[in-house]
Design a protein around this motif. Structure first.
Motif, PDB file in Angstrom:
ATOM      1  N   LEU A  61       0.890  -1.151   0.000  1.00 58.29           N
ATOM      2  CA  LEU A  61       0.000   0.000   0.000  1.00 58.29           C
ATOM      3  C   LEU A  61       0.929   1.202   0.000  1.00 58.29           C
ATOM      4  O   LEU A  61       1.751   1.347   0.913  1.00 58.29           O
ATOM      5  CB  LEU A  61      -0.892   0.034   1.243  1.00 58.29           C
ATOM      6  N   VAL A  62       0.825   2.033  -1.026  1.00 57.76           N
ATOM      7  CA  VAL A  62       1.721   3.180  -1.152  1.00 57.76           C
ATOM      8  C   VAL A  62       0.896   4.467  -1.074  1.00 57.76           C
ATOM      9  O   VAL A  62      -0.151   4.586  -1.709  1.00 57.76           O
ATOM     10  CB  VAL A  62       2.518   3.114  -2.474  1.00 57.76           C
ATOM     11  N   VAL A  63       1.380   5.408  -0.284  1.00 53.45           N
ATOM     12  CA  VAL A  63       0.721   6.706  -0.117  1.00 53.45           C
ATOM     13  C   VAL A  63       1.499   7.725  -0.945  1.00 53.45           C
ATOM     14  O   VAL A  63       2.667   7.995  -0.673  1.00 53.45           O
ATOM     15  CB  VAL A  63       0.688   7.128   1.369  1.00 53.45           C
ATOM     16  N   HIS A  64       0.821   8.262  -1.971  1.00 54.82           N
ATOM     17  CA  HIS A  64       1.402   9.297  -2.827  1.00 54.82           C
ATOM     18  C   HIS A  64       0.723  10.630  -2.509  1.00 54.82           C
ATOM     19  O   HIS A  64      -0.470  10.683  -2.223  1.00 54.82           O
ATOM     20  CB  HIS A  64       1.096   9.015  -4.308  1.00 54.82           C
ATOM     21  N   ARG A  65       1.471  11.697  -2.640  1.00 55.40           N
ATOM     22  CA  ARG A  65       0.843  13.026  -2.662  1.00 55.40           C
ATOM     23  C   ARG A  65       0.113  13.153  -3.997  1.00 55.40           C
ATOM     24  O   ARG A  65       0.531  12.569  -5.000  1.00 55.40           O
ATOM     25  CB  ARG A  65       1.880  14.134  -2.566  1.00 55.40           C
ATOM     26  N   THR A  66      -0.969  13.916  -4.028  1.00 56.90           N
ATOM     27  CA  THR A  66      -1.656  14.228  -5.273  1.00 56.90           C
ATOM     28  C   THR A  66      -2.337  15.582  -5.115  1.00 56.90           C
ATOM     29  O   THR A  66      -2.257  16.209  -4.062  1.00 56.90           O
ATOM     30  CB  THR A  66      -2.651  13.102  -5.672  1.00 56.90           C
ATOM     31  N   ASP A  67      -2.991  16.029  -6.180  1.00 58.65           N
ATOM     32  CA  ASP A  67      -3.705  17.307  -6.148  1.00 58.65           C
ATOM     33  C   ASP A  67      -4.944  17.191  -7.025  1.00 58.65           C
ATOM     34  O   ASP A  67      -5.373  16.089  -7.357  1.00 58.65           O
ATOM     35  CB  ASP A  67      -2.795  18.458  -6.586  1.00 58.65           C
ATOM     36  N   GLU A  68      -5.508  18.316  -7.447  1.00 59.15           N
ATOM     37  CA  GLU A  68      -6.725  18.293  -8.254  1.00 59.15           C
ATOM     38  C   GLU A  68      -6.534  17.569  -9.586  1.00 59.15           C
ATOM     39  O   GLU A  68      -7.479  17.058 -10.165  1.00 59.15           O
ATOM     40  CB  GLU A  68      -7.245  19.722  -8.504  1.00 59.15           C
ATOM     41  N   ALA A  69      -5.307  17.499 -10.104  1.00 53.60           N
ATOM     42  CA  ALA A  69      -5.038  16.797 -11.364  1.00 53.60           C
ATOM     43  C   ALA A  69      -5.120  15.273 -11.184  1.00 53.60           C
ATOM     44  O   ALA A  69      -5.205  14.535 -12.159  1.00 53.60           O
ATOM     45  CB  ALA A  69      -3.662  17.177 -11.897  1.00 53.60           C
ATOM     46  N   MET A  70      -5.091  14.800  -9.944  1.00 52.19           N
ATOM     47  CA  MET A  70      -5.209  13.377  -9.596  1.00 52.19           C
ATOM     48  C   MET A  70      -4.125  12.500 -10.221  1.00 52.19           C
ATOM     49  O   MET A  70      -4.358  11.351 -10.563  1.00 52.19           O
ATOM     50  CB  MET A  70      -6.598  12.828  -9.957  1.00 52.19           C
ATOM     51  N   LYS A  71      -2.919  13.060 -10.348  1.00 47.77           N
ATOM     52  CA  LYS A  71      -1.774  12.263 -10.789  1.00 47.77           C
ATOM     53  C   LYS A  71      -0.949  11.920  -9.564  1.00 47.77           C
ATOM     54  O   LYS A  71      -0.795  12.745  -8.670  1.00 47.77           O
ATOM     55  CB  LYS A  71      -0.936  13.043 -11.794  1.00 47.77           C
ATOM     56  N   PRO A  72      -0.394  10.687  -9.516  1.00 52.48           N
ATOM     57  CA  PRO A  72       0.414  10.328  -8.351  1.00 52.48           C
ATOM     58  C   PRO A  72       1.682  11.163  -8.268  1.00 52.48           C
ATOM     59  O   PRO A  72       2.394  11.312  -9.254  1.00 52.48           O
ATOM     60  CB  PRO A  72       0.756   8.855  -8.570  1.00 52.48           C
ATOM     61  N   GLY A  73       1.915  11.704  -7.097  1.00 49.04           N
ATOM     62  CA  GLY A  73       3.130  12.472  -6.859  1.00 49.04           C
ATOM     63  C   GLY A  73       4.098  11.689  -5.998  1.00 49.04           C
ATOM     64  O   GLY A  73       4.043  10.455  -5.949  1.00 49.04           O
ATOM     65  N   PRO A  74       4.970  12.385  -5.293  1.00 49.90           N
ATOM     66  CA  PRO A  74       5.983  11.722  -4.465  1.00 49.90           C
ATOM     67  C   PRO A  74       5.360  10.780  -3.432  1.00 49.90           C
ATOM     68  O   PRO A  74       4.261  11.014  -2.936  1.00 49.90           O
ATOM     69  CB  PRO A  74       6.695  12.883  -3.774  1.00 49.90           C
ATOM     70  N   VAL A  75       6.098   9.737  -3.092  1.00 48.81           N
ATOM     71  CA  VAL A  75       5.670   8.772  -2.076  1.00 48.81           C
ATOM     72  C   VAL A  75       5.943   9.357  -0.689  1.00 48.81           C
ATOM     73  O   VAL A  75       7.044   9.834  -0.422  1.00 48.81           O
ATOM     74  CB  VAL A  75       6.430   7.431  -2.249  1.00 48.81           C
ATOM     75  N   VAL A  76       4.929   9.307   0.190  1.00 45.30           N
ATOM     76  CA  VAL A  76       5.091   9.816   1.554  1.00 45.30           C
ATOM     77  C   VAL A  76       4.825   8.738   2.602  1.00 45.30           C
ATOM     78  O   VAL A  76       4.788   9.033   3.795  1.00 45.30           O
ATOM     79  CB  VAL A  76       4.201  11.059   1.804  1.00 45.30           C
ATOM     80  N   LYS A 102      -4.225  16.269  -0.254  1.00 45.63           N
ATOM     81  CA  LYS A 102      -4.822  15.086  -0.865  1.00 45.63           C
ATOM     82  C   LYS A 102      -3.766  13.986  -0.951  1.00 45.63           C
ATOM     83  O   LYS A 102      -2.633  14.238  -1.335  1.00 45.63           O
ATOM     84  CB  LYS A 102      -5.363  15.414  -2.251  1.00 45.63           C
ATOM     85  N   LEU A 103      -4.181  12.768  -0.585  1.00 48.33           N
ATOM     86  CA  LEU A 103      -3.291  11.614  -0.598  1.00 48.33           C
ATOM     87  C   LEU A 103      -3.912  10.496  -1.430  1.00 48.33           C
ATOM     88  O   LEU A 103      -5.095  10.211  -1.297  1.00 48.33           O
ATOM     89  CB  LEU A 103      -3.032  11.114   0.819  1.00 48.33           C
ATOM     90  N   MET A 104      -3.109   9.874  -2.265  1.00 49.68           N
ATOM     91  CA  MET A 104      -3.543   8.769  -3.106  1.00 49.68           C
ATOM     92  C   MET A 104      -3.042   7.474  -2.469  1.00 49.68           C
ATOM     93  O   MET A 104      -1.834   7.283  -2.324  1.00 49.68           O
ATOM     94  CB  MET A 104      -2.976   8.949  -4.517  1.00 49.68           C
ATOM     95  N   LEU A 105      -3.972   6.603  -2.075  1.00 43.72           N
ATOM     96  CA  LEU A 105      -3.634   5.300  -1.519  1.00 43.72           C
ATOM     97  C   LEU A 105      -3.683   4.310  -2.672  1.00 43.72           C
ATOM     98  O   LEU A 105      -4.736   4.096  -3.266  1.00 43.72           O
ATOM     99  CB  LEU A 105      -4.622   4.900  -0.428  1.00 43.72           C
ATOM    100  N   MET A 106      -2.547   3.694  -3.003  1.00 47.19           N
ATOM    101  CA  MET A 106      -2.413   2.912  -4.232  1.00 47.19           C
ATOM    102  C   MET A 106      -1.766   1.559  -3.945  1.00 47.19           C
ATOM    103  O   MET A 106      -0.904   1.454  -3.082  1.00 47.19           O
ATOM    104  CB  MET A 106      -1.544   3.699  -5.214  1.00 47.19           C
ATOM    105  N   ILE A 107      -2.167   0.543  -4.719  1.00 47.10           N
ATOM    106  CA  ILE A 107      -1.537  -0.772  -4.614  1.00 47.10           C
ATOM    107  C   ILE A 107      -0.352  -0.834  -5.575  1.00 47.10           C
ATOM    108  O   ILE A 107      -0.480  -0.521  -6.757  1.00 47.10           O
ATOM    109  CB  ILE A 107      -2.517  -1.908  -4.953  1.00 47.10           C
ATOM    110  N   HIS A 108       0.796  -1.236  -5.038  1.00 42.94           N
ATOM    111  CA  HIS A 108       1.989  -1.503  -5.840  1.00 42.94           C
ATOM    112  C   HIS A 108       2.322  -2.984  -5.705  1.00 42.94           C
ATOM    113  O   HIS A 108       2.000  -3.611  -4.701  1.00 42.94           O
ATOM    114  CB  HIS A 108       3.177  -0.676  -5.322  1.00 42.94           C
ATOM    115  N   ASN A 109       3.020  -3.520  -6.701  1.00 43.50           N
ATOM    116  CA  ASN A 109       3.412  -4.932  -6.653  1.00 43.50           C
ATOM    117  C   ASN A 109       4.758  -5.102  -5.966  1.00 43.50           C
ATOM    118  O   ASN A 109       5.381  -4.140  -5.542  1.00 43.50           O
ATOM    119  CB  ASN A 109       3.420  -5.544  -8.061  1.00 43.50           C
ATOM    120  N   GLU A 110       5.193  -6.341  -5.887  1.00 43.68           N
ATOM    121  CA  GLU A 110       6.495  -6.690  -5.311  1.00 43.68           C
ATOM    122  C   GLU A 110       7.309  -7.354  -6.425  1.00 43.68           C
ATOM    123  O   GLU A 110       7.712  -8.496  -6.341  1.00 43.68           O
ATOM    124  CB  GLU A 110       6.283  -7.639  -4.118  1.00 43.68           C
TER     125      GLU A 110
END
Length: 145
Positions: A61-76, A102-110
């Motif tokens: 589970l990766v937490v990215h910064r995002t904004d109104e454009a809804m593109k994943p930003g840096p990992v926090v 705004k924070l994007m909660l995203m699934i990443h693989n291994e």
């Protein structure tokens, strides 16, 4: 009467052990589709929690910064995931997040990294990268409070 009780107990034990033996398969077969669920929440304790994450493989589970454009930003922040259903997954934040961010909660693989169990992704890299379903990132966006 004793034979009936023993048969009933045996059947119950068999059903229960079968359910535990195939736990992740059951989680994936009973209406749980791959996804991330979370709500707006306080980040004052330095963590972000996804209520539920369902994945087809071990990952992150990766937490990215995002904004109104809804593109994943840096990992926090990030947290490990096991295959199947994961409940109340808490990721420790690695930098300051302010109320209203705004924070994007995203699934990443291994996959693709050099070390299993070590999160190796950097923005845009292929190591431990985001998964996609039907061409879309598997994620949800929340607002920090």
């Amino acid at each position: 009467m004793k034979k009936h009780i023993k048969t009933t107990a045996f059947l119950a034990a068999t059903l229960i052990s079968g359910a535990f033996a195939s736990g992740s398969a059951l989680a994936m077969n009973h209406g749980d589709k791959v996804g991330v669920w979370g709500d707006d929440q306080s980040v004052s304790e330095g963590t972000v929690t996804a209520k539920k994450v369902v994945t087809e493989e071990n990952g992150w589970l990766v937490v990215h910064r995002t904004d109104e454009a809804m593109k994943p930003g840096p990992v926090v922040g990030h947290a490990p995931l096991k295959k199947g259903k994961n409940m109340d997954v808490a990721a420790i934040l690695t930098e300051e997040v302010a109320s209203g961010d705004k924070l994007m909660l995203m699934i990443h693989n291994e996959e693709g990294g050099s070390k299993t169990g070590i999160f190796e992704y950097t923005l845009g890299a292929k190591e431990d990268g985001p998964i996609r379903r039907d061409g879309k990132l598997v994620m949800t966006v929340i607002t920090a409070k």
